[in-house]
Motif scaffolding. Sequence first.
Motif, short mmCIF file in Angstrom:
data_model
loop_
_atom_site.label_atom_id
_atom_site.label_comp_id
_atom_site.label_asym_id
_atom_site.label_seq_id
_atom_site.Cartn_x
_atom_site.Cartn_y
_atom_site.Cartn_z
N VAL A 1 -42.45 14.96 1.08
CA VAL A 1 -43.49 15.86 -0.36
C VAL A 1 -43.88 17.78 0.65
CG1 VAL A 1 -45.15 16.59 -1.82
CG2 VAL A 1 -43.68 14.37 -1.18
N ALA A 2 -44.08 17.93 1.50
CA ALA A 2 -44.52 19.26 1.85
C ALA A 2 -43.59 20.61 1.79
CB ALA A 2 -45.15 19.06 3.39
N ASP A 3 -41.91 19.33 2.55
CA ASP A 3 -41.01 20.72 2.94
C ASP A 3 -40.73 19.85 2.10
OD1 ASP A 3 -39.62 22.23 3.42
OD2 ASP A 3 -39.49 22.29 5.27
N TRP A 4 -39.62 19.94 0.33
CA TRP A 4 -38.48 18.85 0.14
C TRP A 4 -37.59 19.88 0.42
CZ3 TRP A 4 -37.00 14.46 -1.76
CH2 TRP A 4 -35.97 14.58 -3.03
N LYS A 5 -37.63 20.84 0.39
CA LYS A 5 -36.51 21.86 -0.08
C LYS A 5 -36.02 21.95 1.07
CE LYS A 5 -34.38 26.77 -1.08
NZ LYS A 5 -34.83 27.60 -1.78
N GLY A 6 -36.88 22.37 2.46
CA GLY A 6 -36.62 22.59 3.84
C GLY A 6 -35.75 20.92 4.43
N ASN A 7 -35.96 19.84 4.18
CA ASN A 7 -35.31 18.47 4.31
C ASN A 7 -34.33 18.48 3.46
OD1 ASN A 7 -37.49 16.65 5.50
ND2 ASN A 7 -38.66 17.78 4.35
N VAL A 8 -34.36 18.74 2.46
CA VAL A 8 -33.03 18.77 1.86
C VAL A 8 -31.83 19.10 2.38
CG1 VAL A 8 -31.91 19.29 -0.50
CG2 VAL A 8 -33.92 17.66 -0.70
N GLU A 9 -31.95 20.50 3.04
CA GLU A 9 -30.66 21.69 3.66
C GLU A 9 -31.02 21.25 4.79
OE1 GLU A 9 -29.27 23.80 1.84
OE2 GLU A 9 -30.92 22.99 -0.04
N TRP A 10 -32.18 20.59 5.52
CA TRP A 10 -31.22 19.91 6.67
C TRP A 10 -30.56 18.74 6.64
CZ3 TRP A 10 -31.93 15.46 9.35
CH2 TRP A 10 -31.90 16.11 11.05
N LEU A 11 -30.60 17.55 5.80
CA LEU A 11 -29.76 16.66 5.55
C LEU A 11 -29.16 16.72 5.29
CD1 LEU A 11 -32.79 14.59 4.14
CD2 LEU A 11 -32.00 13.85 6.78
N LYS A 12 -28.73 17.94 4.05
CA LYS A 12 -27.11 18.13 3.56
C LYS A 12 -26.37 18.51 4.73
CE LYS A 12 -28.04 19.68 -0.89
NZ LYS A 12 -27.89 20.68 -1.85
N GLY A 13 -26.22 19.57 5.72
CA GLY A 13 -25.76 20.03 6.65
C GLY A 13 -26.16 18.18 7.78
#
Length: 126
Positions: free
Chosen positions: A24-36
Amino acid sequence: MTPAIIIILIFLAITFIQSGYDKVADWKGNVEWLKGHFSQSVIKNQVPAALLLVLILEIVAGAFSVIGIIQIFMNDDTEFAGYAAIVSSATLLLLLLGQRLAKDYDGARTIVIYFIPTVMLLNWLY
């Protein structure tokens, strides 16, 4: 009630509440990392939805773990401890599947470290 059950519930609560908070705290960062991470897998186009599913399961598993601890202390009942064990197992199996799909075998091995006490908890409760 055996102290081991309470200790594993505390372990699961810490694991899943912290992990859910991080998402929740870093949704965007998690999504970007997981996309890779999943760029070469069959779920490459479903990363945000998959992450949301994992987040919901982690929150439920963590909440059930906390409720389970309270329930054990209040009336020596393990109903929610059982729910916590089941949801935690399902969550970890889903995470394991994701790591295997991403061909991250070291990450998959790490999930097993969390899965072992969860299965022990299931065995003790059922």
